[in-house]
Design a protein around this motif. Structure first.
Motif, PDB file in Angstrom:
ATOM      1  N   ARG A  90       0.837  -1.211   0.000  1.00 23.23           N
ATOM      2  CA  ARG A  90       0.000   0.000   0.000  1.00 23.23           C
ATOM      3  C   ARG A  90       0.867   1.255   0.000  1.00 23.23           C
ATOM      4  NH1 ARG A  90      -3.194  -3.310   3.490  1.00 23.23           N
ATOM      5  NH2 ARG A  90      -2.112  -2.475   5.319  1.00 23.23           N
ATOM      6  N   GLU A  91       1.930   1.236   0.788  1.00 20.97           N
ATOM      7  CA  GLU A  91       2.829   2.394   0.808  1.00 20.97           C
ATOM      8  C   GLU A  91       3.504   2.587  -0.547  1.00 20.97           C
ATOM      9  OE1 GLU A  91       6.697   4.064   3.346  1.00 20.97           O
ATOM     10  OE2 GLU A  91       5.693   2.200   3.925  1.00 20.97           O
ATOM     11  N   LEU A  92       3.875   1.476  -1.179  1.00 22.75           N
ATOM     12  CA  LEU A  92       4.499   1.544  -2.503  1.00 22.75           C
ATOM     13  C   LEU A  92       3.525   2.142  -3.519  1.00 22.75           C
ATOM     14  CD1 LEU A  92       6.785   0.906  -4.487  1.00 22.75           C
ATOM     15  CD2 LEU A  92       5.825  -1.399  -4.723  1.00 22.75           C
ATOM     16  N   GLN A  93       2.267   1.709  -3.482  1.00 27.43           N
ATOM     17  CA  GLN A  93       1.275   2.256  -4.409  1.00 27.43           C
ATOM     18  C   GLN A  93       1.081   3.752  -4.184  1.00 27.43           C
ATOM     19  OE1 GLN A  93      -2.113  -0.332  -3.659  1.00 27.43           O
ATOM     20  NE2 GLN A  93      -1.698  -1.484  -5.534  1.00 27.43           N
ATOM     21  N   ALA A  94       1.046   4.159  -2.904  1.00 32.00           N
ATOM     22  CA  ALA A  94       0.895   5.581  -2.608  1.00 32.00           C
ATOM     23  C   ALA A  94       2.082   6.376  -3.153  1.00 32.00           C
ATOM     24  CB  ALA A  94       0.762   5.795  -1.099  1.00 32.00           C
ATOM     25  N   ARG A  95       3.277   5.829  -2.993  1.00 34.51           N
ATOM     26  CA  ARG A  95       4.466   6.526  -3.504  1.00 34.51           C
ATOM     27  C   ARG A  95       4.491   6.525  -5.021  1.00 34.51           C
ATOM     28  NH1 ARG A  95       9.553   6.300   0.405  1.00 34.51           N
ATOM     29  NH2 ARG A  95       8.478   6.253   2.413  1.00 34.51           N
ATOM     30  N   ARG A  97       1.810   6.601  -6.914  1.00 35.76           N
ATOM     31  CA  ARG A  97       0.850   7.640  -7.320  1.00 35.76           C
ATOM     32  C   ARG A  97       1.459   9.027  -7.171  1.00 35.76           C
ATOM     33  NH1 ARG A  97      -2.831   4.123  -4.614  1.00 35.76           N
ATOM     34  NH2 ARG A  97      -2.640   5.384  -2.706  1.00 35.76           N
ATOM     35  N   GLU A  98       2.181   9.233  -6.068  1.00 31.62           N
ATOM     36  CA  GLU A  98       2.832  10.526  -5.873  1.00 31.62           C
ATOM     37  C   GLU A  98       3.893  10.764  -6.945  1.00 31.62           C
ATOM     38  OE1 GLU A  98       3.659  14.174  -3.849  1.00 31.62           O
ATOM     39  OE2 GLU A  98       1.981  12.771  -3.855  1.00 31.62           O
ATOM     40  N   GLU A  99       4.654   9.702  -7.269  1.00 34.30           N
ATOM     41  CA  GLU A  99       5.668   9.825  -8.312  1.00 34.30           C
ATOM     42  C   GLU A  99       5.020  10.127  -9.665  1.00 34.30           C
ATOM     43  OE1 GLU A  99       9.151   7.131 -10.505  1.00 34.30           O
ATOM     44  OE2 GLU A  99       7.806   6.248  -9.031  1.00 34.30           O
ATOM     45  N   GLN A 100       3.876   9.466  -9.933  1.00 35.90           N
ATOM     46  CA  GLN A 100       3.184   9.706 -11.199  1.00 35.90           C
ATOM     47  C   GLN A 100       2.680  11.140 -11.274  1.00 35.90           C
ATOM     48  OE1 GLN A 100       2.958   7.444 -13.745  1.00 35.90           O
ATOM     49  NE2 GLN A 100       2.188   9.193 -14.914  1.00 35.90           N
ATOM     50  N   ARG A 101       2.226  11.657 -10.122  1.00 38.60           N
ATOM     51  CA  ARG A 101       1.756  13.047 -10.095  1.00 38.60           C
ATOM     52  C   ARG A 101       2.890  14.010 -10.448  1.00 38.60           C
ATOM     53  NH1 ARG A 101       0.876  17.352  -6.399  1.00 38.60           N
ATOM     54  NH2 ARG A 101       2.107  16.316  -4.802  1.00 38.60           N
ATOM     55  N   TRP A 102       4.054  13.781  -9.852  1.00 40.83           N
ATOM     56  CA  TRP A 102       5.190  14.638 -10.158  1.00 40.83           C
ATOM     57  C   TRP A 102       5.682  14.428 -11.591  1.00 40.83           C
ATOM     58  CZ3 TRP A 102       6.326  18.723  -7.486  1.00 40.83           C
ATOM     59  CH2 TRP A 102       6.003  18.780  -6.130  1.00 40.83           C
ATOM     60  N   GLN A 103       5.587  13.179 -12.064  1.00 39.36           N
ATOM     61  CA  GLN A 103       5.992  12.912 -13.439  1.00 39.36           C
ATOM     62  C   GLN A 103       5.054  13.611 -14.427  1.00 39.36           C
ATOM     63  OE1 GLN A 103       6.480   8.770 -14.324  1.00 39.36           O
ATOM     64  NE2 GLN A 103       6.847   9.095 -16.489  1.00 39.36           N
ATOM     65  N   ASP A 104       3.749  13.547 -14.139  1.00 37.10           N
ATOM     66  CA  ASP A 104       2.789  14.258 -14.995  1.00 37.10           C
ATOM     67  C   ASP A 104       3.055  15.758 -14.961  1.00 37.10           C
ATOM     68  OD1 ASP A 104       1.632  11.860 -15.562  1.00 37.10           O
ATOM     69  OD2 ASP A 104      -0.002  12.075 -14.116  1.00 37.10           O
ATOM     70  N   LEU A 105       3.366  16.273 -13.768  1.00 45.27           N
ATOM     71  CA  LEU A 105       3.663  17.688 -13.641  1.00 45.27           C
ATOM     72  C   LEU A 105       4.927  18.040 -14.418  1.00 45.27           C
ATOM     73  CD1 LEU A 105       2.754  20.325 -12.291  1.00 45.27           C
ATOM     74  CD2 LEU A 105       4.220  19.757 -10.355  1.00 45.27           C
ATOM     75  N   ALA A 106       5.934  17.141 -14.342  1.00 41.54           N
ATOM     76  CA  ALA A 106       7.175  17.397 -15.077  1.00 41.54           C
ATOM     77  C   ALA A 106       6.938  17.381 -16.579  1.00 41.54           C
ATOM     78  CB  ALA A 106       8.224  16.355 -14.685  1.00 41.54           C
TER      79      ALA A 106
END
Length: 276
Positions: A90-95, A97-106
């Protein structure tokens, strides 16, 4: 006395015979039962052998109980490990998702030169400008709505409500339509730029000559409402029909030799020559 003793011995003999017969019957029953067990062949072991086998089975049972306890402990440890694994997942999935958010932002705004971010920020400003301009455009004409082009940070389009909400490029507007949309954008820009500093003046240079009478009246009505809100509106135009709608005028009359005459006309029509 002899007769009494003989009677006693006779009775004792009868009791002995009865007991002997009962013992014989019991022996016959046990013999038959023993024969039956022998026929079943449940075990070839005797009592001593069975006792030794029972002791061995008891020892084996103790060993099995120890193994069962160890297996139970392993199962408990496995359950704990599974819970930790699920929590880590679950922690990995949350991270992720957070990484994907920053990747989308990048992907949207990230670049070495910063131009993506600049265009993204300008796109946000343009969207806000379109909203402000639409408020003014509704006062000028209800036919159009300005739309920021999706996935294009610095491009605008027009929604034509008279043509079933068709989305049109800005270049498809006529001269009069372009003037109304440009005026709405200019008014929206004045409000946007005046977020921290109040803009009191607005000057419009030409553009009225492309309007039909109805569009001209609509534009002037909007400018008059803007003037009544406290802004000073200046119009530079060669359209003669504007004279009737503008109270205070500065008229420039060209003369000979490249000279011009400037006259100020107030709201009551009094002309004052300023310079020649």
């Amino acid at each position: 006395a002899v007769a009494a003793e003989a009677e006693r011995l006779h009775q004792q003999r009868q009791h002995h015979l009865t007991a002997t017969a009962a013992t014989a019957r019991r022996l016959a029953d046990l013999t038959a039962e023993h024969q039956q067990h022998a026929e079943f062949a449940l075990t070839p072991l005797g009592a001593a052998g069975l006792a030794a086998q029972l002791a061995a089975l008891s020892a084996a049972d103790d060993i099995l109980q120890q193994k069962l306890g160890a297996a139970s402990n392993q199962l408990a440890q496995d359950d704990t490990a599974r819970e930790r694994l699920a929590e880590g997942h679950r922690e990995l999935q949350a991270r992720q998702r957070e990484e994907q958010r920053w990747q989308d932002l990048a992907e949207q705004i990230g670049s070495a030169k910063g131009d993506k971010f600049s265009q993204f920020a300008q796109g946000l400003t343009l969207s806000h400008l379109a909203r402000l301009a639409n408020l003014r455009l509704q006062q000028l004409t209800g036919r159009y709505t300005i739309l920021k082009t999706p996935n294009r940070n610095l491009e605008l389009q027009i929604i034509d409500h008279d043509q079933a909400d068709t989305v049109r490029p800005m270049a498809s507007l006529s001269g009069g339509e372009s003037f109304l949309v440009s005026l709405a954008l200019a008014l929206g820009l004045s409000e946007l730029a005046g977020y921290k500093a109040r803009i009191e003046s607005l000057f419009i240079d030409e553009g009225f000559g492309t309007l039909d009478p109805d569009s001209l009246n609509t534009a002037l009505d909007a400018l008059e409402r803007l003037q009544h809100s406290g802004k000073m509106i200046g119009i530079i135009s060669h359209v003669a029909d504007l004279k009737e709608r503008i109270g205070t005028q500065i008229r420039v009359q060209p003369g000979a030799g490249g000279n011009s005459t400037v006259r100020v006309v107030d709201v009551v029509g009094t002309e004052t020559e300023c310079c020649a």
